[in-house]
Design a protein around this motif. Sequence first.
Motif, PDB file in Angstrom:
ATOM      1  N   THR B 322       0.461  -0.867  -0.431  1.00 55.57           N
ATOM      2  CA  THR B 322      -0.545   0.241  -0.199  1.00 55.57           C
ATOM      3  C   THR B 322       1.277   1.605   0.066  1.00 55.57           C
ATOM      4  OG1 THR B 322      -2.068  -1.440   0.945  1.00 55.57           O
ATOM      5  CG2 THR B 322      -2.040   1.377   1.433  1.00 55.57           C
ATOM      6  N   ASN B 323       1.952   0.894   0.705  1.00 54.43           N
ATOM      7  CA  ASN B 323       3.106   2.419   0.578  1.00 54.43           C
ATOM      8  C   ASN B 323       3.296   2.387  -0.705  1.00 54.43           C
ATOM      9  OD1 ASN B 323       2.314   3.242   3.565  1.00 54.43           O
ATOM     10  ND2 ASN B 323       3.965   1.649   4.128  1.00 54.43           N
ATOM     11  N   ASP B 324       3.355   1.475  -0.958  1.00 53.86           N
ATOM     12  CA  ASP B 324       4.669   1.339  -2.514  1.00 53.86           C
ATOM     13  C   ASP B 324       3.548   2.253  -3.503  1.00 53.86           C
ATOM     14  OD1 ASP B 324       6.303   0.383  -1.404  1.00 53.86           O
ATOM     15  OD2 ASP B 324       6.467  -1.723  -2.534  1.00 53.86           O
ATOM     16  N   MET B 325       2.263   2.044  -3.333  1.00 49.37           N
ATOM     17  CA  MET B 325       0.882   2.259  -4.157  1.00 49.37           C
ATOM     18  C   MET B 325       1.182   3.646  -3.988  1.00 49.37           C
ATOM     19  SD  MET B 325      -0.074   0.185  -5.964  1.00 49.37           S
ATOM     20  CE  MET B 325      -2.308   0.053  -5.791  1.00 49.37           C
ATOM     21  N   SER B 326       1.252   3.481  -2.372  1.00 55.74           N
ATOM     22  CA  SER B 326       0.970   5.462  -2.289  1.00 55.74           C
ATOM     23  C   SER B 326       1.349   6.434  -3.289  1.00 55.74           C
ATOM     24  CB  SER B 326       0.590   5.623  -1.089  1.00 55.74           C
ATOM     25  OG  SER B 326       0.294   6.656  -0.911  1.00 55.74           O
ATOM     26  N   GLU B 327       3.532   5.919  -2.373  1.00 60.06           N
ATOM     27  CA  GLU B 327       4.092   6.663  -3.450  1.00 60.06           C
ATOM     28  C   GLU B 327       3.716   6.926  -4.698  1.00 60.06           C
ATOM     29  OE1 GLU B 327       7.210   7.466  -2.864  1.00 60.06           O
ATOM     30  OE2 GLU B 327       6.403   7.857  -0.865  1.00 60.06           O
ATOM     31  N   ILE B 328       3.545   5.826  -5.630  1.00 59.20           N
ATOM     32  CA  ILE B 328       3.606   5.840  -7.514  1.00 59.20           C
ATOM     33  C   ILE B 328       2.400   6.301  -7.283  1.00 59.20           C
ATOM     34  CG2 ILE B 328       3.080   3.865  -9.242  1.00 59.20           C
ATOM     35  CD1 ILE B 328       3.830   2.209  -7.697  1.00 59.20           C
ATOM     36  N   MET B 329       1.751   6.863  -6.719  1.00 58.98           N
ATOM     37  CA  MET B 329       0.177   7.515  -7.219  1.00 58.98           C
ATOM     38  C   MET B 329       0.460   8.746  -6.962  1.00 58.98           C
ATOM     39  SD  MET B 329      -3.309   5.609  -5.084  1.00 58.98           S
ATOM     40  CE  MET B 329      -3.770   4.237  -5.386  1.00 58.98           C
ATOM     41  N   GLU B 330       1.831   9.030  -5.720  1.00 58.02           N
ATOM     42  CA  GLU B 330       1.998  10.157  -5.716  1.00 58.02           C
ATOM     43  C   GLU B 330       2.428  11.013  -6.667  1.00 58.02           C
ATOM     44  OE1 GLU B 330       1.611  13.470  -3.201  1.00 58.02           O
ATOM     45  OE2 GLU B 330       1.231  11.221  -2.287  1.00 58.02           O
ATOM     46  N   SER B 331       3.548   9.739  -7.446  1.00 51.64           N
ATOM     47  CA  SER B 331       4.383  10.355  -7.900  1.00 51.64           C
ATOM     48  C   SER B 331       3.423  10.204  -9.608  1.00 51.64           C
ATOM     49  CB  SER B 331       5.678   9.692  -8.873  1.00 51.64           C
ATOM     50  OG  SER B 331       5.139   8.156  -9.054  1.00 51.64           O
ATOM     51  N   LEU B 332       1.837   9.526  -9.761  1.00 53.88           N
ATOM     52  CA  LEU B 332       1.167  10.205 -10.994  1.00 53.88           C
ATOM     53  C   LEU B 332       0.704  11.396 -10.999  1.00 53.88           C
ATOM     54  CD1 LEU B 332      -0.443   6.832 -12.006  1.00 53.88           C
ATOM     55  CD2 LEU B 332       0.899   8.113 -13.374  1.00 53.88           C
ATOM     56  N   SER B 333       0.290  11.373  -9.236  1.00 56.47           N
ATOM     57  CA  SER B 333      -0.565  12.748  -9.463  1.00 56.47           C
ATOM     58  C   SER B 333       0.609  14.687  -9.818  1.00 56.47           C
ATOM     59  CB  SER B 333      -0.980  12.815  -8.310  1.00 56.47           C
ATOM     60  OG  SER B 333      -1.429  13.648  -8.391  1.00 56.47           O
ATOM     61  N   ASP B 334       1.451  14.262  -9.181  1.00 57.05           N
ATOM     62  CA  ASP B 334       3.145  14.853  -9.511  1.00 57.05           C
ATOM     63  C   ASP B 334       2.895  15.135 -10.648  1.00 57.05           C
ATOM     64  OD1 ASP B 334       3.658  15.852  -6.887  1.00 57.05           O
ATOM     65  OD2 ASP B 334       5.128  15.001  -6.826  1.00 57.05           O
ATOM     66  N   PHE B 335       2.998  13.855 -11.791  1.00 57.58           N
ATOM     67  CA  PHE B 335       3.183  13.633 -13.175  1.00 57.58           C
ATOM     68  C   PHE B 335       1.897  14.591 -14.340  1.00 57.58           C
ATOM     69  CE2 PHE B 335       2.926  11.273 -17.290  1.00 57.58           C
ATOM     70  CZ  PHE B 335       4.287  11.830 -17.290  1.00 57.58           C
ATOM     71  N   PHE B 336       1.047  14.056 -13.597  1.00 59.13           N
ATOM     72  CA  PHE B 336      -0.440  14.600 -14.300  1.00 59.13           C
ATOM     73  C   PHE B 336       0.225  16.166 -14.273  1.00 59.13           C
ATOM     74  CE2 PHE B 336      -3.238  10.909 -13.252  1.00 59.13           C
ATOM     75  CZ  PHE B 336      -3.083   9.829 -14.325  1.00 59.13           C
ATOM     76  N   ASN B 337       0.339  17.067 -12.562  1.00 57.91           N
ATOM     77  CA  ASN B 337       0.076  17.978 -12.704  1.00 57.91           C
ATOM     78  C   ASN B 337       1.639  18.826 -13.918  1.00 57.91           C
ATOM     79  OD1 ASN B 337      -1.082  18.783 -10.873  1.00 57.91           O
ATOM     80  ND2 ASN B 337       0.217  17.909  -9.163  1.00 57.91           N
ATOM     81  N   LYS B 338       2.690  17.792 -13.854  1.00 61.13           N
ATOM     82  CA  LYS B 338       3.471  18.471 -15.011  1.00 61.13           C
ATOM     83  C   LYS B 338       2.785  18.652 -16.257  1.00 61.13           C
ATOM     84  CE  LYS B 338       8.043  17.959 -12.348  1.00 61.13           C
ATOM     85  NZ  LYS B 338       8.013  16.498 -11.976  1.00 61.13           N
ATOM     86  N   ILE B 339       1.724  17.536 -16.425  1.00 63.30           N
ATOM     87  CA  ILE B 339       1.620  17.563 -18.243  1.00 63.30           C
ATOM     88  C   ILE B 339       0.396  18.487 -17.884  1.00 63.30           C
ATOM     89  CG2 ILE B 339       0.065  16.359 -19.464  1.00 63.30           C
ATOM     90  CD1 ILE B 339       1.063  13.676 -18.529  1.00 63.30           C
ATOM     91  N   ASP B 340      -0.528  19.017 -16.543  1.00 67.13           N
ATOM     92  CA  ASP B 340      -0.871  19.785 -17.474  1.00 67.13           C
ATOM     93  C   ASP B 340      -0.386  21.487 -17.561  1.00 67.13           C
ATOM     94  OD1 ASP B 340      -3.346  21.522 -16.334  1.00 67.13           O
ATOM     95  OD2 ASP B 340      -3.101  21.119 -14.020  1.00 67.13           O
ATOM     96  N   GLU B 341       1.186  21.099 -16.635  1.00 65.13           N
ATOM     97  CA  GLU B 341       1.644  22.627 -17.003  1.00 65.13           C
ATOM     98  C   GLU B 341       1.909  22.482 -18.443  1.00 65.13           C
ATOM     99  OE1 GLU B 341       5.562  22.774 -14.779  1.00 65.13           O
ATOM    100  OE2 GLU B 341       3.486  22.938 -12.131  1.00 65.13           O
ATOM    101  N   GLY B 342       2.334  21.389 -18.812  1.00 64.98           N
ATOM    102  CA  GLY B 342       3.425  21.595 -19.720  1.00 64.98           C
ATOM    103  C   GLY B 342       1.319  21.865 -21.108  1.00 64.98           C
ATOM    104  N   THR B 343       0.339  21.598 -21.078  1.00 68.94           N
ATOM    105  CA  THR B 343      -0.455  22.293 -22.012  1.00 68.94           C
ATOM    106  C   THR B 343      -0.219  23.018 -21.864  1.00 68.94           C
ATOM    107  OG1 THR B 343      -1.319  19.667 -21.462  1.00 68.94           O
ATOM    108  CG2 THR B 343      -2.715  21.348 -22.412  1.00 68.94           C
ATOM    109  N   LEU B 344      -0.343  24.112 -20.453  1.00 75.32           N
ATOM    110  CA  LEU B 344      -0.957  25.136 -20.323  1.00 75.32           C
ATOM    111  C   LEU B 344      -0.194  26.145 -21.643  1.00 75.32           C
ATOM    112  CD1 LEU B 344      -3.136  26.682 -18.471  1.00 75.32           C
ATOM    113  CD2 LEU B 344      -0.860  27.518 -17.177  1.00 75.32           C
ATOM    114  N   HIS B 345       1.206  25.755 -21.208  1.00 71.57           N
ATOM    115  CA  HIS B 345       2.279  26.251 -21.617  1.00 71.57           C
ATOM    116  C   HIS B 345       1.936  25.978 -23.701  1.00 71.57           C
ATOM    117  CE1 HIS B 345       7.070  28.476 -22.129  1.00 71.57           C
ATOM    118  NE2 HIS B 345       6.620  27.675 -23.174  1.00 71.57           N
ATOM    119  N   ILE B 346       2.003  24.879 -24.030  1.00 71.03           N
ATOM    120  CA  ILE B 346       1.325  24.313 -25.386  1.00 71.03           C
ATOM    121  C   ILE B 346       0.282  25.228 -25.766  1.00 71.03           C
ATOM    122  CG2 ILE B 346       1.084  22.973 -27.025  1.00 71.03           C
ATOM    123  CD1 ILE B 346       1.690  20.871 -25.662  1.00 71.03           C
ATOM    124  N   SER B 347      -0.454  25.338 -24.673  1.00 66.20           N
ATOM    125  CA  SER B 347      -2.316  26.763 -25.073  1.00 66.20           C
ATOM    126  C   SER B 347      -2.035  28.008 -25.619  1.00 66.20           C
ATOM    127  CB  SER B 347      -2.625  26.334 -24.281  1.00 66.20           C
ATOM    128  OG  SER B 347      -3.331  27.184 -24.085  1.00 66.20           O
TER     129      SER B 347
END
Lengths: 150, 843
Positions: B322-347
């Motif tokens: 569960t802790n591992d999963m939590s970590e992975i989810m955390e980094s996924l979530s971070d990654f999503f945020n980064k994509i979000d930023e990137g998209t904003l830029h492209i936009s």
Amino acid sequence: MVKKASEVQFMIFRILDKLFGVRLAETVEIIPPLKIREVPLSYFYVKGIMDYRGDFLPVMSLRRRFSLDDPIDGEKFILVVNAGERFGLTIDEVMGIAAVSDDKIEPSPPKIMGISSRYVSGIIKHDERQAVILDINMLFSTQSRIQLVL
Amino acid sequence: MAKSFDKSAIIEFFLIEAGDHLTNLNNNLLVLENDPRNIELIDSLFRDAHTLKGSSAMMGFGIISDVSHRAEDILESARSGQLTPDRDIMNFLFEVLDTVKILLDDISSGRKEDATLRDAINRKYEILINREKTEEKVEADDESIERVYKSLDKIFVEKEGQESDVVDMEGAFKEVEEEKEEAIEDVPAKIERPMDSRHAGRRVADVSDLEKRVIRVQIDQLSNLMNLVGELVVNRNRLIGQLEHVKDIRDELVKGKARLLKVVKDFESKYEFSMSPMSFSSTGKKSSEAKSSSGHLESFHELEFDRYDDFNLLSRKLVEITNDMSEIMESLSDFFNKIDEGTLHISKITTNLQQEITSVRMVEIEKLFQRFSRLVRDVSQSENKKVRLEFVGGETKIDKAIFELISDPLVHIIRNAISHGIEMPHDRKLSGKDDTGVVFVRAYQEGNNVVIEIGDDGKGIDPDSVREAAVEKGYIAKSEEKTLTDEDAINLIFLPGFSTSKEISAISGRGVGMDVVRTNITKMNGQIEVHTEIGLGTKFIIKLPATLAVSQALIIKSMEQEFAVPLNLIDETTRISQRDIDYVAGSEVINLRNKIIPFIRLNNILNLDVKKEVSRSSTELYPTLILKLADKKIALMVDEIIVQEEIVVKGMGNYLKNIGLFSGAAISGEGNVRFIIDTASLIEESLLTGKKAVGVKTSLRPEEKASDAAAASTVKKREMLLEKPKVIIVDDSISIRKYVSHFLTRAGYEVEVASDGFEALNKIGQTKVDLIVTDLEMPVMHGYELIAELKRVPDLSKIPIIVLTSRAGEKHRQKAFEMGAQEYVVKPFEEDVLIESIKKLLK
């Protein structure tokens, strides 16, 4: 087979139990019928239009065009043809390519399989079966206008 | 080398160049008319005529060359003071320009030059020359030039295809010459003879300076670029759409993580250690394992160990995972945020790119105005009126494509203004006005639109004479004449074939005007309005989008299909309930702020399968667009307004272009085709038929053309029969929500979802819900709390509630019923059971 100079090649396809053909030179490609948008107020045989590499491709249902049979679930592929513009024809299955020498193309009787000869450029034999060669230019240039009637 | 170059490309350059010269000549001639002794101006005119002559000769267009030669001769004489440009001379020069224009048009459309035009000009030239007393000298001069020119022509023809290193003959024609330099080595000196060498030198320098910075680009190429940017915009929109989805998933993920952690924590705290000997000995296999493993640890007392059985180990493992999963989810979530930023830029970049390319396509409207000077001159002269043209805002920029499309409509309006608006000088004086009438053209930017106003200070449009003409021509009934407001009457001028003009002149009054003008303008997603006051003048206000390729549209849904409605004709959006609809002469109307306007249901027009239509109750408000063209309004009811979006407009191709309702189509971010509703023609169609039935049928299904009464009753029936009950599913598990909503939709219910009690309460507050299916354990607001809240509100307390839970205990069941739930379904459950319960409760 060595292609003779007088030979014409046709793409032969099936709709229900009938065979049809289009000159190979007029065909572009075969694509799956994805995201076809029904066109309100259009001809009932226009299945819709779809996004074809950024352009719009009108797709005609041959079953409806020739009143073959209405349930159109069997229309599995779209044959993209070039009749001045690009058009799509719904077909059930591709049967192959036939090379026929000019003198083996028979003229169409006034009506064949219920289809007026004006849309037919000839009849050929493919695997011992009769295939109706469609005149796609005619098919996509004759139409009655449909407009809003208030 | 010279033989192999692509002549057609050179011809294109020539045509552009010649067009520029023509424009210059035209503008300068107009100025010269008021200032005939301006030598500098004559000089400049001469240079343009000369250049035109030279370059057309070089291209082998002998007739243009000959014709412009005549103008050059006249200008030469004027420059040397032998001749003063009077009215006849001006007219001759203008005629030369027109002839050259015709010849150039012939060339550009691939025809041969018309030699008879040259003959006509030559004849007029002779007359003009014979008229002059100073003819001797002029003609001598003329002959010498003619000879030089002829020798040039000869050399040109003979030596075509040979290489040469001749110096620039015409600076302005440099691009062409770089490839096209012909063997005319000895000619330039002679041909430049009439030209002031100082001027020529400066001119060459000017142009080459400019050329360093400027490049001419085909408008097609720009259009291609624009299309690509359009695609980019669509893709950006798609990306943003997908990102929203990703965000939803991320939110689910975060919620899921929280739940998982909580459960595991509970689990961990309960089962981390098995201190109880009961559990230790309860599993025989485990105790034997424990024994064998403790073989080499015999010296320890049993109680000195934390004792683990398999269950404890699994628990540990679970916590770790569960802790591992939590970590992975955390980094996924971070990654999503980064994509979000990137998209904003492209936009952002996409938007900038779009603006930049749009601005490249922009031309100053000044250039368009220049065409009108000549028009006003010609028209006023032929009508014997005195007219002054005034421009304001020539620096306003407009898309080149619109620039070309708007030219004809503007020409038409200006002609009308002079021919119908401005009075004869005598009449003007009588009414106390200056005898010179004023036609003004004003352009300015307003938001994303360019506004062009064209007005005159003439006699205005008399609404009564419009009424009269309308009755006479059968556009309105005699009885309507009185009821029509002045404003409405004036707007009748936009009807096809309408004209108040008593006699037909060559210039206007044929009645093929204003409707075409309006059609053209609305085709560009523009608008036109007319304001007029008797005795004071008339003003047309044209609003145009600054650019065509990308336009703003409202995306709406009707019959489960998406359509785009161009924003330009949408006056407002509102919500209308069945109660607001009245019937006037059998057709539906609504009362919008005390104005009765036709009411049209898009669903009816589309004529899709009626059974599919979503039913409406008489109180439910449904979205309606108020469309406005001129000051005619109609209300268009749709099923749903989705979003305002930028769309890239594309034609549908020839095969389907005749379908009246659509002006084109656009492709959505998801790759779906959306038709663009031709609002202008929709309004026109409904207004043309006036008070007749508003309801559009196609000729395909004439049998559906039921009477209006029948149609009205069908609407009522539809309401009663086909109203879908709405069910809201409240559950924190996304899979339960998805699963239940899927099979309930299939079973014919309209489904809402909420992930906790609080969200559910919000949604229930917004829309009418017929039944609630709720889980018990949920974050934020528990199922019991939700039930309690619902029961507190009188309006909501009657809504039946089904509890759908994994708590099988009788205690919970009791409590749920006590609180007011009607049904209690335990997960896992059968679809049929839930559907049966819903059916039972909704009866």
